[in-house]
Write an enzyme that holds these catalytic residues in place. Structure first.
Site, PDB file in Angstrom:
ATOM      1  N   LYS A 168      -3.455  -2.000  10.805  1.00 16.90           N
ATOM      2  CA  LYS A 168      -2.707  -0.434  10.598  1.00 16.90           C
ATOM      3  C   LYS A 168      -3.706   0.212   9.775  1.00 16.90           C
ATOM      4  CE  LYS A 168      -0.114   0.123   6.986  1.00 16.90           C
ATOM      5  NZ  LYS A 168      -1.132   1.070   5.972  1.00 16.90           N
ATOM      6  N   LYS A 208      -5.549   2.782   3.012  1.00 12.65           N
ATOM      7  CA  LYS A 208      -6.345   3.503   1.964  1.00 12.65           C
ATOM      8  C   LYS A 208      -6.392   2.184   1.266  1.00 12.65           C
ATOM      9  CE  LYS A 208      -2.633   5.801   0.048  1.00 12.65           C
ATOM     10  NZ  LYS A 208      -1.682   5.075  -0.276  1.00 12.65           N
ATOM     11  N   LYS A 252       0.114  -8.495   1.630  1.00 14.54           N
ATOM     12  CA  LYS A 252      -0.499  -8.032   0.447  1.00 14.54           C
ATOM     13  C   LYS A 252      -1.068  -9.150  -0.771  1.00 14.54           C
ATOM     14  CE  LYS A 252       0.040  -3.515   0.883  1.00 14.54           C
ATOM     15  NZ  LYS A 252      -0.181  -2.043  -0.076  1.00 14.54           N
TER      16      LYS A 252
END
Ligand code: ATP
Ligand code: LTN
Length: 248
Positions: A199, A202, A113
């Site tokens: 993966k 969202k 991230k």
């Protein structure tokens, strides 16, 4: 002896997708009657990445409503919002003071991230796993049902427990309980529809990468027909990785 306690949560960072359902919520619903359950909407985690403050409250309530729609039963489970219980932040501070910095710098999710955020990485993103440990440890949780991507955070939580008990508890009288991850073999890592090496998530900017729980049949058909087929070699590597995780 009372029932064992379960704690788990989802971030209100967007629409719930098939990965969230198969990796986490479906399992909560299946096992809830055997446990004392706490299912949280972790809004303080959602603000560790760029977000829209004006929609956060609505998104948080939408996730809580979806917990109910998926079958969470209030007769055996408690649903709540993380920021409503200030002890989560307070325990985070205490645990921060015993958590080595390099443990957090080693977290895969932080590295991934942080890379996406470039120069705008906040301290909150690094501290994310300590807040997650606090969520779990505050309730003396026995088991934590999550998808495979959270395995490393659970290991860190266990390391924090051992370090805390070693430093502050009397021998054989632990203060914090050592939680166990519950990661089911099936559905533990549902892959993105547009990039089979990642993966489903969202926060992926591409809506085509996932199937949301609230998508219509037409939308699902559209996303499936646009989905990329992944080479067999990549698929089998992914499957092998999934099989390494704890099975219950
Ligand atoms: P974000 O993209 O904002 O990080 P996310 O889609 O990864 O969000 P989380 O809120 O981080 O979702 O995860 C909620 C639960 O769903 C966790 O238990 C997580 O392990 C599980 N989960 C998330 N994505 C998947 C996936 N693709 N396959 C299986 N489980 C998943
Ligand atoms: N980091 C988790 C969400 C989460 C969580 C928790 C899961 C926050 N606190 C406590 C289980 C237990 C994720 O899925 N991204």
């Amino acid at each position: 002896m009372g029932r064992q306690r379960i704690f788990s949560g989802v971030q209100p960072t967007g629409n719930l997708h098939l990965g969230n359902y198969l990796g986490a919520i479906r399992n909560w619903v299946e096992i809830q009657s055997q446990f004392d359950n706490f299912f949280c909407v972790v809004d303080l985690h959602a603000i560790t990445v760029p977000h829209k403050p004006e929609t956060l409250a609505n998104d948080t309530h939408a996730i809580a409503a979806l917990y109910l729609a998926c079958g969470i039963d209030l007769n055996c489970s408690t649903i709540f919002i993380q920021s409503h219980v200030c002890a989560h932040s307070e325990l985070t501070w205490l645990l921060n003071c015993i958590t080595p910095l390099n443990w957090l710098q080693d977290m895969i999710q932080f590295k991934e991230k942080a890379l996406k955020q470039g120069e705008n990485v906040g301290v909150g993103l690094l501290d994310y796993p300590v807040l997650m440990a606090s969520d779990i440890l505050l309730y003396q949780t026995d088991k934590v049902p999550v998808g495979e991507d959270q395995k490393q955070h659970l290991e860190l939580t266990r390391d924090i427990v051992n370090r805390f008990n070693h430093q502050f508890a009397k021998p054989n009288q632990p203060v914090l309980k050592l939680p166990e991850p519950l990661i089911r073999k099936e559905g533990a890592r549902v892959m993105s529809l547009t990039d089979g090496t990642k993966k489903m998530s969202k926060s992926d900017p591409s809506e085509l990468s996932r199937i949301n729980l609230l998508d219509s049949p037409d939308e699902i058909a559209k996303r499936l027909s646009a989905a990329k087929l992944i080479p067999f070699a990549v698929w089998s590597l992914t499957i092998q990785n999934v099989q390494k995780v704890t099975i219950y």
